[in-house]
Design a protein around this motif. Structure first.
Motif, mmCIF file in Angstrom:
data_model
loop_
_atom_site.group_PDB
_atom_site.id
_atom_site.type_symbol
_atom_site.label_atom_id
_atom_site.label_comp_id
_atom_site.label_asym_id
_atom_site.label_seq_id
_atom_site.Cartn_x
_atom_site.Cartn_y
_atom_site.Cartn_z
ATOM 1 N N PRO A 107 -4.769 -0.999 0.882
ATOM 2 C CA PRO A 107 -3.863 -2.085 0.478
ATOM 3 C C PRO A 107 -4.383 -2.788 -0.767
ATOM 4 O O PRO A 107 -5.570 -2.733 -1.091
ATOM 5 N N SER A 108 -3.463 -3.454 -1.459
ATOM 6 C CA SER A 108 -3.817 -4.295 -2.594
ATOM 7 C C SER A 108 -2.778 -5.401 -2.691
ATOM 8 O O SER A 108 -1.668 -5.264 -2.156
ATOM 9 N N ARG A 162 0.833 -1.203 0.000
ATOM 10 C CA ARG A 162 0.000 0.000 0.000
ATOM 11 C C ARG A 162 0.864 1.248 0.000
ATOM 12 O O ARG A 162 2.039 1.213 0.359
#
Length: 453
Positions: free
Chosen positions: A347-348, A341
């Motif tokens: 976030p990813s 992130r």
């Protein structure tokens, strides 16, 4: 406003505590400090010298299933309390998000940080500006000293360090510190009114691990001279070999295709391929956050989950997705601690040190096995669909004739489909770790190459 400056952990505690007392059900906070210097030099003179020092904090708050994110570079108590309250007010009127969440105590306990490990991601030696300048000077002087090199597009040298802190309202607190040194040069050769350019570089966590400036300069010069007299290839279907400096783009396509967010959205051509064969049996792909001095190494992810090393593709079979908490929840799977992130965004799923593992054949023997084909050293532009796998990119490099590199090639287009390309991939044995996304030399058996008809 308080005149007293708070330390980093105090800033984060105040942000989270204020958010919770203002109505947030959960919150997390990321704080980043970075500083560094970069110098650009061209034809024996400094063109730019830049110093930076940044401080930013990002706060994400949850009001039930409603979420808001804010960022600030304030660190006085009054200002950051205002930021936290504003974030909660924003979250109260945000749309519902049924999948975003912070790690529960149970998940944090299931993914503890391995405190016994050291990824050695920080170099305590800070080079002064004279060292930075000398690196740039030597790399350019070396390249320009090679006969046939007529001009420079500039040499760059830089150093930077950054510290990132993560805190969640579930009690997680982690801190990581990283450094980076880099040197690069681009030079030009001209003959009969035609110019070619090429480059070389080195980027490492530790300054002592950099390739020498002389080596970088010589390689940049030699690569540039080798491009002189380049022609377009004859259109047709041929084997293609990707040099390591471009083969890592193939690794990045694997990473994108197995990203949990894309799988959840059904926007990946591999969306239905878990536990199925997606590549040649010689392909094994690992994400290794524990690689010492690796540019992507880390002990925990951006959601506080302790990092783990994963085999993502084994003998061509897809083993698992890259997952953060949100994509794992959408897919009804356990997370794998793959979250990344920025300061202000959520976030990813992402990678740490992602690599296609090496095969047994040398690059030289890989080339020897091709009677007529294309060795790609550089690519420009991109038309790659992660939904269908359709692939088309501009490329340059060298024609392979009877197992040897021959004439330089320019203005080519290589095309295919990643699903088919993955199935014929053959890796050489020359993997190194110059990036956080790494691959050895790769052979693809047949691609359409467009040039002269």
């Amino acid at each position: 406003m308080s005149a007293n400056k708070l330390d980093d952990k105090d800033v984060m505690n105040i942000l989270i505590d204020t958010a919770l007392s203002s109505g947030a059900s959960a919150a997390d906070c990321v704080l980043s400090r970075s500083r560094g210097v970069s110098l650009t030099r061209r034809l024996g003179k400094d063109e730019t010298i830049e110093r930076y020092e940044d401080f930013d904090t990002g706060l994400r708050v949850f009001v039930g299933n409603k979420i808001a994110s804010v960022s600030t570079n304030e660190n006085s108590e009054t200002a950051i309390k205002d930021v936290a309250r504003r974030a909660v007010d924003m979250a109260k009127i945000a749309p519902q998000d049924d999948f975003s969440l912070i790690a529960s105590q149970e998940i944090l306990e299931e993914f503890p940080i391995n405190e016994a490990l050291s990824v050695d991601s920080y170099d305590k030696v800070e080079p002064n500006i004279d060292i930075i300048r000398d690196r740039a000077k030597e790399v350019e002087d070396t390249a320009l000293s090679v006969k046939g090199i007529t001009n420079s597009d500039g040499a760059d040298a830089s150093w930077g360090e950054g510290e990132t802190l993560l805190m969640t309202s579930n009690g997680f607190f982690g801190r990581s510190k990283k450094s980076n040194h880099s040197v690069s040069v681009v030079v030009i050769a001209e003959k009969n009114g035609k110019m070619e350019r090429d480059y070389d570089y080195s980027s490492k966590v530790f300054g002592e691990d950099l390739k020498t400036s002389k080596q970088i300069g010589l390689e940049a010069a030699n690569k540039t001279l080798a491009r002189m007299g380049a022609t377009k290839p004859v259109t047709g279907k041929y084997p293609v070999i990707f040099d390591p400096r471009v083969s890592r783009s193939i690794a990045s396509h694997f990473a994108s295709a197995i990203n949990g967010s894309a799988i959840a959205r059904k926007t990946s051509f591999l969306k239905d391929m878990l536990n199925k064969k997606v590549a040649n049996t010689s392909i094994n792909i690992v994400d290794d956050p524990f690689l010492e001095r690796g540019l992507g190494s880390r002990l925990f992810d951006a959601e506080g989950l302790g990092s783990r090393k994963y085999t993502l593709i084994k003998d061509g079979v897809l083993q698992q997705w890259l997952l953060d908490l949100s994509s794992a929840k959408q897919l009804n799977l356990k997370p794998f601690g793959n979250a990344k992130r920025g300061i202000s965004g959520p976030p990813s799923p992402g990678t740490s040190n992602f690599m296609i593992l090496p095969g047994k054949i040398t690059p030289e023997n890989l080339i020897k096995g091709v009677s007529n084909g294309f060795y790609v050293t550089d690519m420009i532009g991109s038309s790659v669909s992660m939904i269908t796998g359709d692939y088309s990119r501009g490329a340059s490099g060298f024609w392979i004739k009877n197992g040897k590199l021959s004439m330089p090639i320019t203005e080519a287009t290589i095309a295919g489909n990643l699903k088919e390309m993955f199935m014929t991939l053959q890796p050489a044995n020359d993997l190194d770790f110059s990036h956080s996304m790494n691959s050895p030399t790769l052979l693809i058996e047949g691609m359409t190459i467009a040039g002269n008809s």
